[in-house]
Design a protein around this motif. Structure first.
Motif, PDB file in Angstrom:
ATOM      1  N   ASP A 276      -3.643 -17.884   1.607  1.00  0.00           N
ATOM      2  CA  ASP A 276      -3.924 -17.092   2.810  1.00  0.00           C
ATOM      3  C   ASP A 276      -4.100 -18.076   3.958  1.00  0.00           C
ATOM      4  N   TRP A 277      -2.999 -18.613   4.421  1.00  0.00           N
ATOM      5  CA  TRP A 277      -3.050 -19.752   5.335  1.00  0.00           C
ATOM      6  C   TRP A 277      -3.263 -19.325   6.796  1.00  0.00           C
ATOM      7  N   ALA A 278      -2.293 -18.666   7.405  1.00  0.00           N
ATOM      8  CA  ALA A 278      -2.390 -18.329   8.826  1.00  0.00           C
ATOM      9  C   ALA A 278      -3.020 -16.952   9.053  1.00  0.00           C
ATOM     10  N   HIS A 279      -2.731 -16.013   8.187  1.00  0.00           N
ATOM     11  CA  HIS A 279      -3.232 -14.639   8.298  1.00  0.00           C
ATOM     12  C   HIS A 279      -2.903 -14.072   9.686  1.00  0.00           C
ATOM     13  N   ILE A 280      -1.620 -13.980   9.981  1.00  0.00           N
ATOM     14  CA  ILE A 280      -1.172 -13.444  11.272  1.00  0.00           C
ATOM     15  C   ILE A 280      -1.431 -11.937  11.280  1.00  0.00           C
ATOM     16  N   ASN A 281      -2.446 -11.518  12.039  1.00  0.00           N
ATOM     17  CA  ASN A 281      -2.898 -10.130  11.933  1.00  0.00           C
ATOM     18  C   ASN A 281      -2.565  -9.262  13.138  1.00  0.00           C
ATOM     19  N   ASP A 282      -1.817  -9.803  14.121  1.00  0.00           N
ATOM     20  CA  ASP A 282      -1.510  -8.975  15.285  1.00  0.00           C
ATOM     21  C   ASP A 282      -0.296  -9.516  16.021  1.00  0.00           C
ATOM     22  N   VAL A 283       0.527  -8.613  16.525  1.00  0.00           N
ATOM     23  CA  VAL A 283       1.635  -8.964  17.422  1.00  0.00           C
ATOM     24  C   VAL A 283       1.665  -7.959  18.560  1.00  0.00           C
ATOM     25  N   GLU A 284       2.052  -8.429  19.733  1.00  0.00           N
ATOM     26  CA  GLU A 284       2.190  -7.529  20.887  1.00  0.00           C
ATOM     27  C   GLU A 284       3.370  -7.977  21.730  1.00  0.00           C
ATOM     28  N   TYR A 285       4.271  -7.050  22.002  1.00  0.00           N
ATOM     29  CA  TYR A 285       5.420  -7.322  22.857  1.00  0.00           C
ATOM     30  C   TYR A 285       5.001  -7.097  24.306  1.00  0.00           C
ATOM     31  N   ILE A 286       5.245  -8.091  25.151  1.00  0.00           N
ATOM     32  CA  ILE A 286       4.818  -8.042  26.550  1.00  0.00           C
ATOM     33  C   ILE A 286       5.977  -7.545  27.397  1.00  0.00           C
ATOM     34  N   GLU A 287       5.756  -6.465  28.123  1.00  0.00           N
ATOM     35  CA  GLU A 287       6.837  -5.776  28.816  1.00  0.00           C
ATOM     36  C   GLU A 287       6.947  -6.116  30.294  1.00  0.00           C
ATOM     37  N   GLU A 288       5.953  -6.797  30.868  1.00  0.00           N
ATOM     38  CA  GLU A 288       6.031  -7.079  32.302  1.00  0.00           C
ATOM     39  C   GLU A 288       5.262  -8.346  32.631  1.00  0.00           C
ATOM     40  N   GLY A 289       5.521  -8.859  33.831  1.00  0.00           N
ATOM     41  CA  GLY A 289       4.783 -10.022  34.313  1.00  0.00           C
ATOM     42  C   GLY A 289       5.401 -11.335  33.878  1.00  0.00           C
ATOM     43  N   GLU A 290       4.633 -12.395  33.995  1.00  0.00           N
ATOM     44  CA  GLU A 290       5.117 -13.744  33.698  1.00  0.00           C
ATOM     45  C   GLU A 290       5.637 -13.880  32.273  1.00  0.00           C
ATOM     46  N   HIS A 291       5.054 -13.143  31.346  1.00  0.00           N
ATOM     47  CA  HIS A 291       5.433 -13.269  29.934  1.00  0.00           C
ATOM     48  C   HIS A 291       6.363 -12.148  29.479  1.00  0.00           C
ATOM     49  N   GLU A 292       7.016 -11.481  30.387  1.00  0.00           N
ATOM     50  CA  GLU A 292       7.910 -10.390  30.012  1.00  0.00           C
ATOM     51  C   GLU A 292       8.923 -10.848  28.964  1.00  0.00           C
ATOM     52  N   GLY A 293       9.033 -10.061  27.886  1.00  0.00           N
ATOM     53  CA  GLY A 293       9.975 -10.368  26.818  1.00  0.00           C
ATOM     54  C   GLY A 293       9.419 -11.296  25.746  1.00  0.00           C
ATOM     55  N   ARG A 294       8.226 -11.800  25.947  1.00  0.00           N
ATOM     56  CA  ARG A 294       7.605 -12.664  24.942  1.00  0.00           C
ATOM     57  C   ARG A 294       6.716 -11.849  23.996  1.00  0.00           C
ATOM     58  N   ILE A 295       6.283 -12.506  22.934  1.00  0.00           N
ATOM     59  CA  ILE A 295       5.427 -11.863  21.938  1.00  0.00           C
ATOM     60  C   ILE A 295       4.122 -12.650  21.842  1.00  0.00           C
ATOM     61  N   MET A 296       3.017 -11.938  21.896  1.00  0.00           N
ATOM     62  CA  MET A 296       1.706 -12.544  21.672  1.00  0.00           C
ATOM     63  C   MET A 296       1.300 -12.271  20.223  1.00  0.00           C
ATOM     64  N   ALA A 297       0.794 -13.286  19.534  1.00  0.00           N
ATOM     65  CA  ALA A 297       0.429 -13.136  18.126  1.00  0.00           C
ATOM     66  C   ALA A 297      -0.939 -13.753  17.872  1.00  0.00           C
ATOM     67  N   SER A 298      -1.620 -13.214  16.886  1.00  0.00           N
ATOM     68  CA  SER A 298      -2.957 -13.688  16.506  1.00  0.00           C
ATOM     69  C   SER A 298      -2.895 -14.389  15.156  1.00  0.00           C
ATOM     70  N   LEU A 299      -3.200 -15.689  15.145  1.00  0.00           N
ATOM     71  CA  LEU A 299      -3.326 -16.460  13.913  1.00  0.00           C
ATOM     72  C   LEU A 299      -4.809 -16.512  13.576  1.00  0.00           C
ATOM     73  N   ARG A 300      -5.237 -15.599  12.737  1.00  0.00           N
ATOM     74  CA  ARG A 300      -6.669 -15.457  12.478  1.00  0.00           C
ATOM     75  C   ARG A 300      -7.298 -16.732  11.930  1.00  0.00           C
ATOM     76  N   ASN A 301      -6.693 -17.305  10.921  1.00  0.00           N
ATOM     77  CA  ASN A 301      -7.307 -18.452  10.249  1.00  0.00           C
ATOM     78  C   ASN A 301      -7.220 -19.741  11.040  1.00  0.00           C
ATOM     79  N   GLN A 302      -6.418 -19.763  12.099  1.00  0.00           N
ATOM     80  CA  GLN A 302      -6.392 -20.914  13.014  1.00  0.00           C
ATOM     81  C   GLN A 302      -7.256 -20.655  14.258  1.00  0.00           C
ATOM     82  N   ASP A 303      -7.887 -19.474  14.330  1.00  0.00           N
ATOM     83  CA  ASP A 303      -8.754 -19.109  15.461  1.00  0.00           C
ATOM     84  C   ASP A 303      -7.993 -19.172  16.785  1.00  0.00           C
TER      85      ASP A 303
END
Length: 467
Positions: free
Chosen positions: A209-236
């Motif tokens: 159970d290394w990274a435990h990636i528990n969330d993703v969010e597609y960003i639809e507008e602004g500076e990060h439009e088209g990017r994905i935000m992700a949560s690496l739980r075990n890396q904080d």
């Protein structure tokens, strides 16, 4: 009767002392058992069946709550607080989001645990992960995408985010990856592997159970439009991923073991510039708080946090259009709505809520503004002024329970809460601990007494001689 046949005064005193101790031990064990029985009988919260699910207070919109343990469920409430939809078919339910065209049709990720060997599971327990869509009004369920995985522990998809009509990004805990799949063709069009940017020596145990990636969010507008935000739980850490360039290094929130920022977080939501961002509202799970960070001068600065005396392992927080924050407090066994002054204005019980979604307000924090824009003031547990009185005016287990919670590492305490019945808390753990300690002490003394009565003595290999 001869003098030699009479028991000595010393022997009589020894028996009396032993019996007094035995009575004391029995009394402590019985009192601990009574405290546990009282707690078990008083807590009537259950979501194991639809009939058990409590009604919610009235609110302006529909609310959906998922649970990922004890009783894996998805429950939808009408604005008047009645249950309109309930399903416990899957073992665990995680992320839930409304569809763009119909807010009363939602998509969610869920997991089935497979306990028997077969074509899809050679070494049980295994998992079947699904992305499903359900019409909450008709109850019709459609499987959009599924995959069988070889393990059950850390073998789930906790989150998915829709990119367009055909493509979805999925947080894959099993393989420590984020991937984008075409749900019509089942072809994976893009994939990011956490090992490409993070060393396996950090985070959780690799490969269990290394990274435990528990969330993703597609960003639809602004500076990060088209990017994905992700949560690496075990890396904080919360990271930003560019489809072309990969990890956007200088936008990462948090770092390995930097618990001043966050500790094994869940469900970060991105608030864009148009709503007072860039900002991230996130459940800081292992530290029992919800917080928000604002991007200022190339850095993330904490601008808001909220906690009270009860909050324990929150795993979701959504900023609503009215300025309130909807929070899934997993080990607090509740979903709450907190207003701009930090007061709880809506609450419903839940045995282990993972995510809460207020429908007709946009997905997650889509319709909300940043804390900086709203001018929210932080509130901590020290500000809560909560009363821990149990109704009797005195609880002898409260102090050892609080001490136990302080001494135990937060992850271990949360692990105990996760694995035990809902009515178990710090005072109940203290009752069990005291009973076990007394029992072990009693058993050790009984052994010692039996050996002494048999004339068996033990001496240290060295001793001090006087003179």
């Amino acid at each position: 009767m001869s003098e030699q046949s009479l028991p000595s005064l010393t022997a009589v005193r020894s028996v009396l002392s032993r019996n007094r101790l035995r009575i004391a031990f029995i009394a402590v064990i019985l009192l601990s058992a009574a405290a546990l029985a009282t707690s078990a009988s008083e807590d009537g919260l259950s979501t194991a069946t639809e009939a058990d699910v409590p009604n919610a207070p009235e609110t302006d919109n529909h609310t959906v709550i998922t649970e990922s343990g004890r009783a894996g469920t998805i429950t939808a409430y009408t604005p008047d607080g009645e249950v309109m939809y309930y399903n416990n078919t899957r073992t665990k339910y995680f992320d839930v989001d409304p569809t763009e065209d119909d807010p009363l049709t939602v998509e969610y990720t869920a997991t089935d645990t497979i306990h028997s060997a077969g074509p899809t599971c050679s070494d049980p327990p295994c998992s079947r992960n699904v992305l499903e869509r359900v019409d909450l009004e008709t109850g019709e369920v459609e499987v959009l995408y599924e995959r069988y995985d070889y393990k059950e522990t850390a073998g789930e998809w906790h989150d998915a985010t829709r990119i367009n009509d055909t493509h979805v990004a999925i947080a894959d805990i099993v393989a420590d990856q984020v991937f984008v799949v075409n749900t019509e063709t089942e072809v994976v069009d893009w994939l990011w592997d956490a090992q490409s940017d993070f060393p396996v020596e950090e985070g959780g145990p690799y490969p269990e159970d290394w990274a435990h990636i528990n969330d993703v969010e597609y960003i639809e507008e602004g500076e990060h439009e088209g990017r994905i935000m992700a949560s690496l739980r075990n890396q904080d850490q919360v990271v930003f991923l560019d489809p072309e360039e990969g990890l956007v290094d200088d936008w990462t929130l948090g770092s390995e073991n930097d618990y001043d920022v966050q500790y094994e977080q869940h469900n970060p939501d991105y608030i864009p510039e148009s709503q007072g961002g860039p900002a991230i509202v996130v459940a800081d799970s292992e530290q029992g708080r919800v917080q928000e960070f604002q991007r200022e001068d190339g850095e993330w600065n904490r601008t808001w946090q909220w906690a009270d005396e009860q909050i324990q392992w929150p795993r979701d927080a959504d900023r609503l259009p009215n300025g309130n924050t909807l929070i899934a407090d997993s080990h607090g066994n509740r979903v709450i709505e907190v207003n701009e002054e930090g007061e709880i204005v809506w609450e419903v019980g839940s045995t282990l809520p993972y995510e809460a979604e207020r429908l007709e307000t946009g997905a997650e924090s889509e319709g909300g503004q940043s804390a900086a824009e709203l001018g929210l003031e932080s509130r901590t547990a020290d500000d809560d002024g909560g009363d821990s009185d149990d109704g009797f005016g005195f609880n002898p287990l409260e102090y050892p329970g609080n001490l136990l919670e302080e001494l135990l590492p937060h992850r271990i305490h949360n692990g105990l809460l996760f694995a035990t019945p809902i009515w178990m808390g710090s005072t109940e753990f203290a009752a069990v601990g005291i009973a076990l300690l007394v029992g072990v002490t009693w058993a050790a003394l009984e052994v010692r007494w039996q050996l002494r009565d048999a004339g068996i003595r033990f001496r240290l290999p060295f001793y001090r001689r006087d003179g």
